[in-house]
Design an enzyme around this catalytic site. Structure first.
Site, PDB file in Angstrom:
ATOM      1  N   ASP A  91      -2.031  -2.285   6.414  1.00 24.53           N
ATOM      2  CA  ASP A  91      -2.363  -2.006   7.811  1.00 24.53           C
ATOM      3  C   ASP A  91      -3.845  -1.717   7.993  1.00 24.53           C
ATOM      4  O   ASP A  91      -4.323  -1.602   9.107  1.00 24.53           O
ATOM      5  CB  ASP A  91      -1.541  -0.829   8.348  1.00 24.53           C
ATOM      6  CG  ASP A  91      -1.808   0.462   7.579  1.00 24.53           C
ATOM      7  OD1 ASP A  91      -2.553   0.408   6.582  1.00 24.53           O
ATOM      8  OD2 ASP A  91      -1.274   1.511   7.975  1.00 24.53           O
ATOM      9  N   ASP A 116       0.849  -1.175   0.000  1.00 25.43           N
ATOM     10  CA  ASP A 116       0.000   0.000   0.000  1.00 25.43           C
ATOM     11  C   ASP A 116       0.892   1.235   0.000  1.00 25.43           C
ATOM     12  O   ASP A 116       2.087   1.146   0.280  1.00 25.43           O
ATOM     13  CB  ASP A 116      -0.899  -0.028   1.239  1.00 25.43           C
ATOM     14  CG  ASP A 116      -2.152   0.807   1.060  1.00 25.43           C
ATOM     15  OD1 ASP A 116      -2.276   1.425  -0.005  1.00 25.43           O
ATOM     16  OD2 ASP A 116      -2.987   0.836   1.975  1.00 25.43           O
ATOM     17  N   THR A 131       0.100   4.442   1.720  1.00 24.23           N
ATOM     18  CA  THR A 131       0.121   5.049   3.037  1.00 24.23           C
ATOM     19  C   THR A 131       0.676   4.063   4.058  1.00 24.23           C
ATOM     20  O   THR A 131       0.232   2.929   4.154  1.00 24.23           O
ATOM     21  CB  THR A 131      -1.288   5.481   3.457  1.00 24.23           C
ATOM     22  OG1 THR A 131      -1.792   6.395   2.474  1.00 24.23           O
ATOM     23  CG2 THR A 131      -1.267   6.159   4.811  1.00 24.23           C
TER      24      THR A 131
END
Length: 826
Positions: free
Chosen positions: A582, A337, A339
């Protein structure tokens, strides 16, 4: 437990469920405990301290422990009670009765090895357990009218547990409060679509929140919560496929099949056919059986894994399943990802552009109200709060939140409705411009230019109807663009470069705009960052999707289900895929990936399904994990060849002895000495050495391609020397002289195998091989060691003949290894 909310562009950041009505200008204290407002539900304020104590006394507590590793009893049992330890233990007891202590040394070696294995795994267990405590998510419960974080095992029957996006339901219960609460039960039911929950609906442990918030009352805890046990088994403790582990099991199975008939033939040969001294026959029979067992291979594999866990633990990396480091060593595609991996969580507003003549001051007031209305703002709203703090000019005090729409990965936006100071109602959406604006809108061109600079753009749009009205987003009126600049991780560029150097393809999969993500990846030097694809245009056919995944490096506007499909598409092409994430929107993909890697600050659901948790939240730790995995599997592949070469030549020597009806040439003490110098000691050091070679598949085939020819050559050379020596020596002491000559040949050939495996040479590898050779030389020249090991070279002709045969065997070894390397690859 850090509750999580999803920001309006699809990325996940800290937050909490939005209350139904909050004064948008009020100051909020995010620190627990806080006073809770009454909700109308009888359980809203939770249990009292006295009620909790009463339930604990009755045993109504969630006392089912979630262990991150095996118990000490299980570790001891696994290391002591093995099939080969049983065989060696029986042979050891026999040797203690019929032969001198030096012929029983192999038993003491096994005891020492087993002890080392137990100690190392215990160290790894303590590392795992301490890291698991650090990374443990603590649910928030209401007690005495206050919210507080407690450990999962402290929850009691009747506790009111709060829920926010990304939180895992830790015990069974009934929904007490729901604010657009959507729960994903896919880990339990296999159904990927989230379920909208209302007060009174049941929730099952193991499910997790994907949107909205609320609270539930615990109705089943401890062993009563059967779903919790199923969820843990299905998610956290799903064993990673380990080719190394299964390969060694396969090898041991074949070894057992070979060993049993060979050992029976050897026993008959030595005890029945040859009319020798009974005790000497028993000793030589045991001497033939013991080296067939590659007992140190299993031990060394366990030790290598355990030390790997300890090493990674020092870098704040929690390996929830030991073979996971092996799996990551085999990975050839990493999906990550943006971020939290390429960028840090924080952002800064660089510009707010009003659209359609909107009043700039009013836009600022709306943004201030949106930011202030969330008690735990996500990264986007925190940037807005930083730019437009409460109490500033045009403060929107008096604006009241009347409705809220939590972020959904399917929608790509969130929203809130207010009653303004003058009583005017207004509703707003904040989210992805290319989702909220129709295709062809002129504003998209302007946004495209900003995205190409790596900037993140959110659209503030006014809704003329209800927030949750069908098609509310379609009729939304664009009001302003919020331009955010993301903070790049300083170490992300080096990490991406590492994967490029190691021939590991990197795919950036994000909920953000693809062009914007590509620009960020380009700044960090990601190879192929210019090859971007909007996931809304991604083909649905698995084969076409796999092609698109291989041809592009950056993917934007990806939904959770698409992430899962992307992983499956890559796996269908034979790729070994690691997935990092996350957010709750990463859970399904993490679960399906070969290796799931979660950030320590990620949602509880992601940490539950991941095999590896980066507790320091640093993407830069991944190269260390990859390197550790490569060290383990590469070195175990090397040293396995040493162990199995010994097994092959031991079996062949036993067969030759049976066929030629001669005494077995070695006593156990001889093979204990050879195994220690040519396998045991060097294998330990080689197994822990640095190794950056990428893990190759087909472990069993690769090892046996080298072990079989090496073992055949060693057995042939040794038995040739033995037969020649039988014709050369005669009279008393002839058998000891023949054994010494055969031992010399076997040692020299085994040393050459070690010398080949130790390549490429470094100063310490050369020193290691030389030290082993020096050790054998000392045994040959020191009188009391000669007597202890029954090794004494007689004359000069036969010893030099043994050396000559060993040299010829070494040349044949070099030729066979190079032939195998050219034919099958190194």
């Amino acid at each position: 437990m850090t509750q999580r909310a999803l920001d309006s562009s699809g990325e996940q950041t800290p937050g909490s469920p939005r209350p139904a009505m909050i004064d948008a200008g009020a100051e909020l204290d995010p620190v627990h405990p806080v006073e809770l407002p009454p909700s109308g539900h009888p359980d809203a304020t939770g249990l009292t301290t006295a009620e909790v104590a009463e339930r604990v006394a009755r045993g109504e507590v969630n006392d089912v422990p979630v262990r991150s590793s095996r118990s000490l009893t299980e570790i001891v049992r696994a290391n002591v009670f093995t099939r080969f330890n049983l065989i060696i233990g029986v042979l050891w007891v026999i040797m203690l009765f019929v032969a001198p202590i030096q012929d029983s040394l192999f038993g003491f070696v096994i005891v020492a090895n087993t002890g080392i294995g137990i100690i190392q795994e215990w160290r790894a267990k303590k590392t795992l357990d301490s890291l698991a405590v650090i990374g443990e998510a603590k649910p928030t419960v209401r007690r005495d009218g206050k919210a507080a974080e407690i450990s999962t095992h402290e929850i009691v029957l009747g506790d009111v547990v709060e829920l926010g996006p990304g939180d895992k339901v830790v015990v069974d219960g009934t929904v007490a409060e729901a604010d657009s609460l959507e729960i994903d039960e896919s880990l339990l039911t296999g159904e990927a679509d989230p379920v909208l929950k209302r007060p009174g609906d049941p929730v099952m442990s193991g499910s997790f929140v994907v949107a909205g918030g609320g609270a539930f009352t615990a109705t089943k805890v401890g062993r009563e919560a059967y779903a919790a046990q199923l969820a843990e088994e299905a998610s956290r403790f799903t064993l990673v496929h380990s080719e190394l582990r299964s390969g060694i099991s396969t090898i041991l199975k074949y070894v057992t099949w070979m060993m049993v008939p060979t050992a029976i033939g050897l026993i008959i040969s030595q005890l029945v056919v040859k009319d020798n001294n009974f005790k000497d026959s028993v000793a030589r029979t045991v001497g033939g059986i013991v080296p067939m067992i590659p007992e140190g291979l299993v031990l060394l594999t366990s030790v290598a894994f355990a030390i790997g866990v300890v090493r990674l633990g020092r870098k704040q990396c929690l390996v929830q399943e030991l073979p996971a480091i092996e799996g990551l060593a085999r990975v050839d595609v990493v999906c990550l990802d943006k971020t939290g991996t390429l960028t840090e969580g924080g952002m800064d507003i660089t510009e707010v552009r009003p659209l359609g003549g909107s009043d700039e001051a009013y836009v600022h007031q709306v943004l201030r109200s949106l930011g202030s209305s969330d008690p735990r703002p996500n990264a986007s709203l925190q940037a807005i709060i930083d730019a437009y703090p409460a109490g500033g000019e045009g403060d929107g005090k008096g604006w009241t939140v009347t409705d809220a729409m939590p972020f959904s990965s399917a929608r790509k936006y969130s929203g809130a409705a207010f009653t303004e100071t003058d009583g005017t109602p207004s509703a707003w959406l904040l989210g992805a411009p290319d989702v909220l604006l129709p295709d062809g809108d002129g504003t998209l061109t302007e946004i495209e230019h900003l995205n190409e600079q790596g900037l993140r753009v959110l659209l503030l749009a006014r809704v003329r109807g209800e927030l949750d009205a069908p098609g509310a987003a379609d009729g939304a009126e664009p009001t302003a663009l919020v331009v955010l600049e993301q903070r790049l991780r300083p170490d992300a560029g080096e990490t991406l470069a590492y994967f490029t150097q190691q021939n590991v393809a990197t795919k950036v999969i994000s909920g953000d705009n693809a062009v914007s993500v590509g620009a960020v990846a380009g700044k960090l030097g990601l190879a192929g960052a210019e090859n971007t694809l909007d996931a809304r245009r991604m083909p649905t056919d698995p084969d076409e999707m796999a092609t698109a995944m291989e041809e592009n490096a950056v993917f934007g506007r990806v939904t959770p289900q698409q992430k899962r499909d992307m992983v499956a598409a890559l796996q269908s092409r034979g790729h070994t895929v690691a997935m990092t994430g996350d957010g709750v929107n990463d859970v399904l993909a993490l679960k399906d990936a070969d290796i799931g890697v979660s950030m320590g600050s990620g949602s509880e659901a992601t940490r539950a399904v991941a095999q590896i948790v980066l507790l320091n939240n640093s993407f830069a730790t991944l190269p260390s994990v990859v390197a550790e995995g490569r060290r383990v599997i590469g070195n175990i592949t090397r040293v396995a060849t040493l162990f199995l070469t010994k097994t092959v030549y031991s079996v062949l020597l036993a067969i030759l002895v049976v066929c030629f009806q001669v005494e077995y040439p070695f006593l156990p003490r001889h093979l204990t000495l050879l195994s220690t110098l040519t396998i045991g000691v060097p294998a330990f050091f080689l197994a822990l050495a640095p190794n950056k070679e990428r893990a190759q598949p087909h472990f069993v085939r690769r090892v046996m391609r080298y072990a079989i020819p090496s073992g055949v050559i060693a057995a042939a050379a040794t038995f040739t020397t033995y037969l020649v020596a039988r014709h050369h020596y005669a009279g008393p002491g002839a058998l000891e002289a023949e054994t010494s000559a055969a031992t010399l040949t076997l040692f020299l050939v085994s040393m050459w195998v070690l010398a080949i495996i130790a390549r490429p040479y470094t100063w310490w590898r050369i020193g290691l091989v030389a030290a082993m050779g020096l050790g054998f030389l000392i045994v040959l020249v020191v009188p009391w060691l000669q007597d202890f090991f029954a090794l004494k070279l007689v004359g000069t002709t036969m010893p030099w003949g043994a050396v000559g045969i060993a040299v010829a065997a070494a040349a044949l070894l070099e030729f066979s290894w190079r032939l195998v390397g050219r034919r099958f690859g190194a």
